[in-house]
Scaffold this motif. Structure first.
Motif, mmCIF file in Angstrom:
data_model
loop_
_atom_site.group_PDB
_atom_site.id
_atom_site.type_symbol
_atom_site.label_atom_id
_atom_site.label_comp_id
_atom_site.label_asym_id
_atom_site.label_seq_id
_atom_site.Cartn_x
_atom_site.Cartn_y
_atom_site.Cartn_z
ATOM 1 N N SER A 62 1.245 -1.449 -0.401
ATOM 2 C CA SER A 62 -0.148 -0.070 -0.023
ATOM 3 C C SER A 62 1.145 1.400 0.174
ATOM 4 O O SER A 62 0.429 2.319 0.172
ATOM 5 C CB SER A 62 -0.853 -0.179 1.515
ATOM 6 O OG SER A 62 -1.377 -1.013 0.787
ATOM 7 N N GLY A 63 2.044 1.094 0.233
ATOM 8 C CA GLY A 63 3.069 2.193 -0.214
ATOM 9 C C GLY A 63 2.816 3.491 -1.448
ATOM 10 O O GLY A 63 2.542 2.637 -2.848
ATOM 11 N N PRO A 64 3.572 4.174 -1.574
ATOM 12 C CA PRO A 64 3.011 5.025 -2.827
ATOM 13 C C PRO A 64 3.830 5.093 -4.172
ATOM 14 O O PRO A 64 3.364 5.145 -4.871
ATOM 15 C CB PRO A 64 3.496 6.797 -1.918
ATOM 16 C CG PRO A 64 4.816 6.419 -0.578
ATOM 17 C CD PRO A 64 3.896 5.082 -0.073
ATOM 18 N N THR A 65 5.241 3.970 -3.883
ATOM 19 C CA THR A 65 6.123 3.964 -4.788
ATOM 20 C C THR A 65 5.911 2.225 -5.468
ATOM 21 O O THR A 65 6.574 1.877 -6.208
ATOM 22 C CB THR A 65 7.392 3.456 -4.070
ATOM 23 O OG1 THR A 65 6.877 2.512 -3.162
ATOM 24 C CG2 THR A 65 8.218 5.000 -3.309
ATOM 25 N N PHE A 66 4.356 1.880 -4.961
ATOM 26 C CA PHE A 66 3.825 0.353 -5.848
ATOM 27 C C PHE A 66 3.908 0.231 -7.044
ATOM 28 O O PHE A 66 4.523 -0.064 -7.877
ATOM 29 C CB PHE A 66 2.999 -0.416 -4.682
ATOM 30 C CG PHE A 66 3.126 -1.326 -5.350
ATOM 31 C CD1 PHE A 66 3.274 -3.459 -5.500
ATOM 32 C CD2 PHE A 66 2.134 -2.125 -5.557
ATOM 33 C CE1 PHE A 66 3.311 -4.056 -5.685
ATOM 34 C CE2 PHE A 66 0.633 -2.733 -6.140
ATOM 35 C CZ PHE A 66 1.956 -3.907 -6.527
ATOM 36 N N SER A 67 2.795 1.695 -7.223
ATOM 37 C CA SER A 67 2.417 0.631 -8.851
ATOM 38 C C SER A 67 2.258 2.176 -9.175
ATOM 39 O O SER A 67 2.852 3.499 -8.848
ATOM 40 C CB SER A 67 0.896 0.176 -8.607
ATOM 41 O OG SER A 67 0.068 1.480 -7.606
ATOM 42 N N ASN A 68 2.045 2.528 -10.073
ATOM 43 C CA ASN A 68 1.628 3.513 -11.183
ATOM 44 C C ASN A 68 0.407 4.487 -10.752
ATOM 45 O O ASN A 68 0.047 5.495 -11.693
ATOM 46 C CB ASN A 68 1.430 3.148 -12.545
ATOM 47 C CG ASN A 68 3.240 2.725 -12.928
ATOM 48 O OD1 ASN A 68 4.237 2.734 -12.586
ATOM 49 N ND2 ASN A 68 3.422 2.028 -14.232
ATOM 50 N N PHE A 69 -0.506 4.227 -9.863
ATOM 51 C CA PHE A 69 -1.654 4.699 -9.801
ATOM 52 C C PHE A 69 -1.440 5.297 -8.375
ATOM 53 O O PHE A 69 -0.813 4.865 -7.398
ATOM 54 C CB PHE A 69 -2.572 4.470 -10.165
ATOM 55 C CG PHE A 69 -2.905 2.532 -9.765
ATOM 56 C CD1 PHE A 69 -3.368 3.108 -8.262
ATOM 57 C CD2 PHE A 69 -2.103 1.512 -10.042
ATOM 58 C CE1 PHE A 69 -3.542 1.454 -7.413
ATOM 59 C CE2 PHE A 69 -2.264 0.824 -9.019
ATOM 60 C CZ PHE A 69 -2.906 0.528 -7.959
ATOM 61 N N GLN A 70 -1.998 6.384 -8.301
ATOM 62 C CA GLN A 70 -2.871 7.349 -6.978
ATOM 63 C C GLN A 70 -3.602 6.763 -5.607
ATOM 64 O O GLN A 70 -4.959 6.614 -6.310
ATOM 65 C CB GLN A 70 -2.528 8.878 -6.812
ATOM 66 C CG GLN A 70 -1.867 9.280 -4.892
ATOM 67 C CD GLN A 70 -0.478 9.126 -4.735
ATOM 68 O OE1 GLN A 70 0.880 8.689 -5.404
ATOM 69 N NE2 GLN A 70 -0.054 9.335 -3.504
ATOM 70 N N LEU A 71 -3.102 6.302 -5.017
ATOM 71 C CA LEU A 71 -4.232 6.191 -3.732
ATOM 72 C C LEU A 71 -4.891 6.975 -3.235
ATOM 73 O O LEU A 71 -4.900 7.450 -3.029
ATOM 74 C CB LEU A 71 -4.085 4.390 -3.136
ATOM 75 C CG LEU A 71 -3.544 2.974 -3.421
ATOM 76 C CD1 LEU A 71 -2.809 2.106 -2.321
ATOM 77 C CD2 LEU A 71 -3.979 2.613 -4.329
ATOM 78 N N ALA A 72 -6.338 7.125 -3.342
ATOM 79 C CA ALA A 72 -6.615 7.845 -2.331
ATOM 80 C C ALA A 72 -6.607 7.492 -1.176
ATOM 81 O O ALA A 72 -6.115 6.208 -0.136
ATOM 82 C CB ALA A 72 -8.604 7.790 -2.691
ATOM 83 N N GLU A 73 -7.101 8.687 0.106
ATOM 84 C CA GLU A 73 -6.819 8.527 1.285
ATOM 85 C C GLU A 73 -8.053 7.695 2.235
ATOM 86 O O GLU A 73 -9.417 7.286 1.093
ATOM 87 C CB GLU A 73 -7.478 10.231 2.548
ATOM 88 C CG GLU A 73 -7.617 9.787 3.759
ATOM 89 C CD GLU A 73 -7.326 11.560 3.832
ATOM 90 O OE1 GLU A 73 -8.410 10.940 5.651
ATOM 91 O OE2 GLU A 73 -7.483 12.373 3.225
ATOM 92 N N GLY A 74 -7.472 6.665 2.912
ATOM 93 C CA GLY A 74 -7.731 5.347 2.967
ATOM 94 C C GLY A 74 -8.163 4.331 2.346
ATOM 95 O O GLY A 74 -9.685 3.398 2.560
ATOM 96 N N GLU A 75 -7.755 4.156 1.158
ATOM 97 C CA GLU A 75 -7.852 2.996 0.215
ATOM 98 C C GLU A 75 -6.315 2.089 0.253
ATOM 99 O O GLU A 75 -5.426 2.765 0.465
ATOM 100 C CB GLU A 75 -7.977 4.113 -0.990
ATOM 101 C CG GLU A 75 -8.155 2.772 -2.105
ATOM 102 C CD GLU A 75 -8.029 3.400 -3.744
ATOM 103 O OE1 GLU A 75 -8.448 2.893 -4.643
ATOM 104 O OE2 GLU A 75 -7.718 5.342 -3.598
ATOM 105 N N ILE A 76 -7.502 0.666 0.322
ATOM 106 C CA ILE A 76 -6.410 0.013 0.651
ATOM 107 C C ILE A 76 -6.046 -1.268 0.000
ATOM 108 O O ILE A 76 -7.881 -1.383 -0.738
ATOM 109 C CB ILE A 76 -6.455 -0.420 2.509
ATOM 110 C CG1 ILE A 76 -6.456 -0.289 3.296
ATOM 111 C CG2 ILE A 76 -6.056 -1.743 2.195
ATOM 112 C CD1 ILE A 76 -7.415 -0.811 5.074
ATOM 113 N N ILE A 77 -4.709 -1.171 -0.775
ATOM 114 C CA ILE A 77 -5.092 -2.509 -1.519
ATOM 115 C C ILE A 77 -5.386 -4.629 -1.612
ATOM 116 O O ILE A 77 -4.418 -4.197 -0.665
ATOM 117 C CB ILE A 77 -3.710 -2.325 -2.625
ATOM 118 C CG1 ILE A 77 -3.595 -1.225 -2.750
ATOM 119 C CG2 ILE A 77 -3.055 -4.087 -2.952
ATOM 120 C CD1 ILE A 77 -1.705 -1.142 -3.280
#
Length: 734
Positions: free
Chosen positions: A246-261
């Motif tokens: 769930s870190g910011p460097t994992f994927s090419n998209f930005q997760l919203a606040e409270g968004e969990i993979i």
């Protein structure tokens, strides 16, 4: 018990004698090794004193009304709560209603009381699922729940912890209280259903029994500690993996606040996920969060920007299994179709595998769970904390599903799912479960009662429930609501309460009863299914034999083969219609049928129903069956064509293609309208019956045939209205 204080380990070894002193030396050595190896703050809650005398002095005292395993659990709970067992008894007597303190219920409810309070404190540690001592304690709580009192002492098999591998911080009581269950000791479903939901991460009250069946499918529905331990270790691994990705460097998209993979697929080159749009397909990586699906196409060694498919907002989303294949061919049943108002055409996610479609079925289930959770929250107009609790239940359910799948390779079938919202949708009466859950969530607030030794939040604050699932995720390092600060001392008051049955359990129990009946009925349906068109036609003819026989008898009367019988029948029916008794014929038939059914029920009570015997037609090979099917399809096509011709001729009459025919039909309709307006209905019924029944009468047969011939010739001369077929333009991407 006499305890000899020791000056040092060497003096203790020299001054000891007999078995008791030998055991003291061994226990002291194990204690020293244990204290050197354990450094975490969570385990420090349960550390023993170094001095053997001090340990025995401070150890919780056994309670005489409890069994050995229950005393062990209560003593460990008292150490976690930092109160004595006598104080726990005092709090129990003050805080729990008198109805729950009856002699027959006292021991079991006291074990529940201690277990729930201790688990609320123990689960505040960030890594409690990964701690073996916590897993031992919760499992022993189930054993203590099954054998709580002294009467069960003989049936409870316990032993002292003797080796280093079996030693546990949760067993760190006095030597007479440190017990450990033998490998053959197992827990039942009732104990699991009362203890496991106290920790929201471990089980949900809606799906706890299905989870138990999934864990014990190969162990005769008895839960062994090895299975329970493997499940919790797998669950801990899944949750830690979700935290890491769930870190910011994992994927090419930005997760919203409270968004969990929640899960990712397609990262292994040999097991890609193929996205089909039109006839084009492209491999990539598929990610599911608690808000959406993300697909990242695989470019030259890197992933392209992710395409987002929303699951949270109301966009009329449709998710279902679908066939797919190369160039748009529908060959393989291993894809998930996504369609919504935000996409131009449906998107197909294919999960290739050599055998079966379990990979696709898993992704279909977890996508459904997220979608249904958001729909449930929107339907009930929940506030922010209640919406978060709704989504948190779905998240924890998916984590448990992953843990079971990865640890045991089990894919729960329909009616056995461990996903709460999918289960509610699949069960008969599942809407009642969701309504009960909605009422339950209406009581959820952030300002739930805090821990207070003078009063129990389990009984004094029933109108305020904690967001237990949100709290469980927050304690495990996954935050849904960053703007709402959860109190670290918040008491988890939610799905389980001492000596009380959750309304969700009652609704689920009623639904499962209906499910059992439905499954039993479906089993009988599967047994009586036969193959082959001819065989099914033969079975239908035998089942409809009374109706066919009655129709044949009426046809015989209408053909006037026996004039006397036909006359008698004609007179009786005409008299019935004339007296107005015709309206009572159908009610009398229904009452007669009901009386026959009741008579059968009374006299055939307990007798099995005899099998319905059917003589099958001669067997045919596959080619003959295909020819029969083709002939049946041709006959159906001919019937549809004839019906279309009738409709087109009626259209021609309505639009006066032949004016003379239209005039005659219009005049006939006017006459019929006048007749229906002024003639009583019973006389119309009498005239219609006489017309139909006397057509084959010797006096009327010749004139009737002539009249039917003239009508057929007139109908043939009516032309059909023209039809023009227009081909639509195919605008799809080919």
């Amino acid at each position: 018990m006499e305890v000899v204080p020791r000056k040092s380990d060497v003096d203790d070894d020299r001054n000891s004698d007999g078995d008791g002193h030998s055991n003291g030396k061994k226990m002291g050595t194990l204690l020293e090794n244990f204290m050197r190896s354990q450094r975490t703050s969570f385990k420090s809650l349960f550390l023993r004193k170094k001095s053997g005398a001090e340990d025995d002095a401070d150890s919780p005292r056994p309670l005489p009304f409890l069994s050995p395993i229950a005393n062990s659990v209560v003593s460990r709970c008292s150490k976690i709560l930092k109160v004595s067992t006598e104080e726990l008894c005092h709090h129990f007597d003050e805080e729990i209603p008198e109805s729950a303190r009856q002699p027959s219920l006292y021991s079991r409810n006291f074990v529940e009381f201690c277990s729930y309070k201790a688990m609320n404190v123990a689960t505040k540690a960030p890594d409690y699922l990964g701690d073996k001592e916590f897993r031992h304690l919760t499992f022993d709580m189930m054993l203590a729940w099954e054998s709580p009192d002294v009467a069960s002492e003989e049936t409870t098999t316990c032993k002292e912890a003797e080796d280093g591998d079996g030693w546990s911080l949760f067993y760190a009581a006095s030597t007479t209280m440190a017990v450990q269950v033998e490998n053959k000791k197992t827990a039942g479903i009732d104990a699991f259903a009362r203890i496991a939901p106290a920790c929201s991460a471990i089980a949900d009250v809606i799906t706890v029994k299905n989870l138990f069946y999934a864990l014990t499918g190969s162990s005769c529905n008895r839960l062994h500690f090895l299975l329970y331990d493997k499940y919790l270790r797998s669950l801990d691994k899944v949750i830690k993996a979700a935290k890491n990705v769930s870190g910011p460097t994992f994927s090419n998209f930005q997760l919203a606040e409270g968004e969990i993979i929640l899960d990712i697929d397609g990262t292994v080159p040999l097991q890609p996920v193929l996205q089909h749009i039109g006839i084009s397909a492209w491999p990539g990586r598929l990610t599911l969060t608690n808000y959406a699906l993300y697909f990242e196409s695989l470019g030259v060694g890197v992933y392209d920007n992710a395409v987002r498919y929303d699951l949270a907002t109301d966009m009329k989303q449709v998710i279902k299994p679908e066939l797919t294949g190369p160039l748009g061919a529908r060959l393989f049943d291993r894809a998930v179709m996504y369609k919504s108002a935000s996409v131009v055409e449906p998107v197909y996610m294919e999960f290739p595998e050599l055998k079966g479609s379990s990979r696709r079925d898993y992704w279909l289930d977890i996508c459904f769970e997220v979608l249904r959770a958001h729909r449930f929250a929107r339907k009930n107009n929940f506030r922010e904390i209640q919406r978060a609790e709704t989504i948190a239940r779905a998240i924890l359910g998916i984590f448990r599903y992953r843990a079971i799948k990865e640890a045991f390779s089990i894919f729960p079938s329909n009616y056995k799912t461990i996903l709460p919202y999918n289960l509610a949708e699949s069960l008969p009466g599942g809407d009642v479960i969701l309504e009960t859950l909605a009422i339950h969530l209406e009581l959820v607030k952030v300002d739930a009662p805090c821990h207070d030794d003078s009063g129990s939040p389990f009984t004094k604050q029933k109108k305020i429930l904690s967001p237990v699932s949100v709290m469980a995720l927050d304690r495990l390092g996954l935050t849904l609501l960053k703007q709402i600060k959860l109190d670290i001392d918040l008491v988890a008051v939610g799905d389980v309460c001492v000596a009380e049955i959750n309304p969700l359990e009652t609704a689920l129990k009623n639904s499962i009863l209906d499910t059992g009946r439905a499954e039993a009925a479906q089993a009988t349906v599967d047994q009586v299914k036969v193959e082959g068109i001819d065989t099914n036609v033969a079975v239908m003819k035998e089942l409809l034999f009374p109706v066919i026989a009655l129709a044949s008898h009426l046809q015989s009367l209408a053909s006037w083969e026996d004039a006397l019988k036909s006359i008698v029948f004609l007179v009786l029916v005409c008299y019935t219609i004339h007296r107005g008794w015709i309206q009572y014929v159908f009610p009398v038939f229904l009452v007669s049928l009901a009386l026959v059914m009741l008579w059968r029920r009374y006299f055939n009570r307990g007798k099995p129903l005899e099998a319905f015997r059917v003589r099958p037609p001669p067997s045919r090979n596959t080619v003959e069956q295909l020819l029969t099917l083709q002939d049946a399809v041709s006959q159906v096509e001919a019937l549809i064509q004839a019906a279309n011709i009738v409709l087109l001729k009626i259209r021609a009459l309505l639009f006066a293609v032949i004016p003379q025919a239209t005039d005659r039909v219009a005049l006939l309709l006017i006459i019929m309208a006048v007749v229906f307006a002024f003639v009583p209905p019973r006389y119309l019924i009498l005239l219609a019956f006489l017309e139909v029944f006397t057509r084959e009468m010797p006096l009327r047969k010749e004139s009737t045939n002539r009249w039917i011939r003239r009508m057929r010739e007139w109908w043939i001369r009516i032309p059909a209205a023209p039809v023009q077929l227009i081909k639509t333009d195919d605008k799809k991407n080919k």
